[in-house]
Structure formats: C-alpha cells, structure tokens
Scaffold this motif. Structure first.
Motif, mmCIF file in Angstrom:
data_model
loop_
_atom_site.group_PDB
_atom_site.id
_atom_site.type_symbol
_atom_site.label_atom_id
_atom_site.label_comp_id
_atom_site.label_asym_id
_atom_site.label_seq_id
_atom_site.Cartn_x
_atom_site.Cartn_y
_atom_site.Cartn_z
ATOM 1 N N VAL A 34 26.490 33.096 38.852
ATOM 2 C CA VAL A 34 27.022 32.093 37.921
ATOM 3 C C VAL A 34 27.489 32.751 36.620
ATOM 4 O O VAL A 34 28.569 32.426 36.103
ATOM 5 C CB VAL A 34 25.959 30.998 37.651
ATOM 6 N N LEU A 35 26.705 33.697 36.090
ATOM 7 C CA LEU A 35 27.129 34.392 34.874
ATOM 8 C C LEU A 35 28.396 35.209 35.105
ATOM 9 O O LEU A 35 29.258 35.276 34.223
ATOM 10 C CB LEU A 35 26.007 35.297 34.359
ATOM 11 N N CYS A 36 28.522 35.819 36.270
ATOM 12 C CA CYS A 36 29.753 36.556 36.585
ATOM 13 C C CYS A 36 30.952 35.617 36.621
ATOM 14 O O CYS A 36 32.035 35.982 36.150
ATOM 15 C CB CYS A 36 29.610 37.291 37.911
ATOM 16 N N ILE A 41 35.848 33.665 34.004
ATOM 17 C CA ILE A 41 36.679 32.602 33.426
ATOM 18 C C ILE A 41 37.025 32.910 31.977
ATOM 19 O O ILE A 41 38.174 32.748 31.540
ATOM 20 C CB ILE A 41 35.968 31.236 33.550
ATOM 21 N N CYS A 42 36.044 33.379 31.209
ATOM 22 C CA CYS A 42 36.294 33.688 29.796
ATOM 23 C C CYS A 42 37.286 34.839 29.645
ATOM 24 O O CYS A 42 38.203 34.771 28.819
ATOM 25 C CB CYS A 42 34.987 34.028 29.086
ATOM 26 N N TYR A 43 37.107 35.900 30.428
ATOM 27 C CA TYR A 43 38.043 37.020 30.335
ATOM 28 C C TYR A 43 39.432 36.630 30.831
ATOM 29 O O TYR A 43 40.430 37.125 30.309
ATOM 30 C CB TYR A 43 37.532 38.223 31.124
ATOM 31 N N CYS A 57 33.946 42.515 40.632
ATOM 32 C CA CYS A 57 33.206 43.416 41.534
ATOM 33 C C CYS A 57 31.720 43.075 41.574
ATOM 34 O O CYS A 57 31.125 43.000 42.653
ATOM 35 C CB CYS A 57 33.398 44.862 41.100
ATOM 36 N N GLU A 58 31.112 42.857 40.429
ATOM 37 C CA GLU A 58 29.680 42.560 40.406
ATOM 38 C C GLU A 58 29.380 41.200 41.030
ATOM 39 O O GLU A 58 28.334 41.026 41.654
ATOM 40 C CB GLU A 58 29.133 42.638 38.983
ATOM 41 N N MET A 59 30.296 40.252 40.887
ATOM 42 C CA MET A 59 30.105 38.957 41.521
ATOM 43 C C MET A 59 30.159 39.098 43.048
ATOM 44 O O MET A 59 29.312 38.546 43.761
ATOM 45 C CB MET A 59 31.164 37.952 41.059
#
Length: 153
Positions: A34-36, A41-43, A57-59
C-alpha cells in the motif's frame, strides 16, 4: 473425492488472503504494498516523476513475496532460500527508499514530490523493520542446519 473435500484441502485465494493478512508478516507485506502504491501515485503526480522505478520495483517484489507466502509456494519451491530472498528484498528496498526519498525531500520538489518523499521515508522505515524481523528466522534456520547430523561425510 467430493467437491467439498477438495475445498477443505486447499483454501481458495480469498480465504488464504484473509488468513495470511492476519499474520504479522502478512500485515507488514500488505502495508508495504500500500505504501508503494501511495509513493507511486505521489511521484507520478509530481513534475519530476524520475523516482517511480524504486516504488514500482519494490511493489512488484513485495507482491511476489506476498503471494509466495500466502499460497505457501515457498514449501513447494524449496530450491530457493525464501528467508534470505525476503531479507535481501527488504534490506535493498529500505536503502533505496531512504536514499531516493531523502533526495526528493531535500531538493524541495513540488508538493506531490515531497509527499511522495515523506511516504517513501515511511516505506523505507517499514522495509527496514521487515528486514529486522526476518533476522531471527535466519538465525534459527542456521542453528537448525548446524545441529543436524551429516550423512556420514
């Protein structure tokens, strides 16, 4: 074999999802995903979307590990050392999120970029906590392997 007996042997995707999310590791992985997504979205909304790669990638890696542990594929795919794979994923994710997020926050990009940087710092801390929680399982597996007798060699 009846249909109800087959269902009791292998739970469905939704049942295994609900069961796994209730565990500590499942909750950590779900919050990482969820944080990814939030950082992504923010980036993406920022004027400088150059840091999307880390979040994507981390998501993807977190989703893969989540599905492997949720569906218990790690028991079938024993040729991969899953605790080490998960530890390396979490440690690298932590370092990458912290570096890129600090760069974004320090350089004072637009509001969406700064929000992504703040959520990225939170994600980096969560990934570091995840790596920290994996260490005891690595140590216990190491001591188990050391105490097992060898086969005559």
């Amino acid at each position: 074999m009846s249909e109800s007996a087959a269902r009791t042997q292998s739970p469905g995707f939704l049942e295994s999802f609900q069961t796994y999310v209730r565990t500590k590791k499942g909750t950590i992985l779900l919050v990482e995903i969820v944080l990814c997504i939030i950082v992504l979205i923010c980036y993406a909304a920022s004027r400088y979307p150059g840091y999307l790669t880390v979040a994507i990638c981390e998501m993807v890696f977190a989703i893969i590990i989540f599905v492997v542990y949720m569906r218990q594929f790690h028991k079938d795919l024993s040729f991969i050392h899953w605790p080490w794979t998960d530890f390396i994923r979490a440690a690298i994710g932590s370092v990458l999120f912290l570096i890129t997020s600090l760069i974004v926050v320090i350089r004072n990009y637009d509001g969406a970029g700064i929000a992504g940087g703040v959520f990225g710092i939170l994600a980096g801390i969560l990934f570091a906590y995840d790596a920290y929680t994996i260490i005891p399982s690595l140590r216990s597996r190491h001591t188990q392997a050391a105490t097992e007798p060898s086969d005559g060699v």
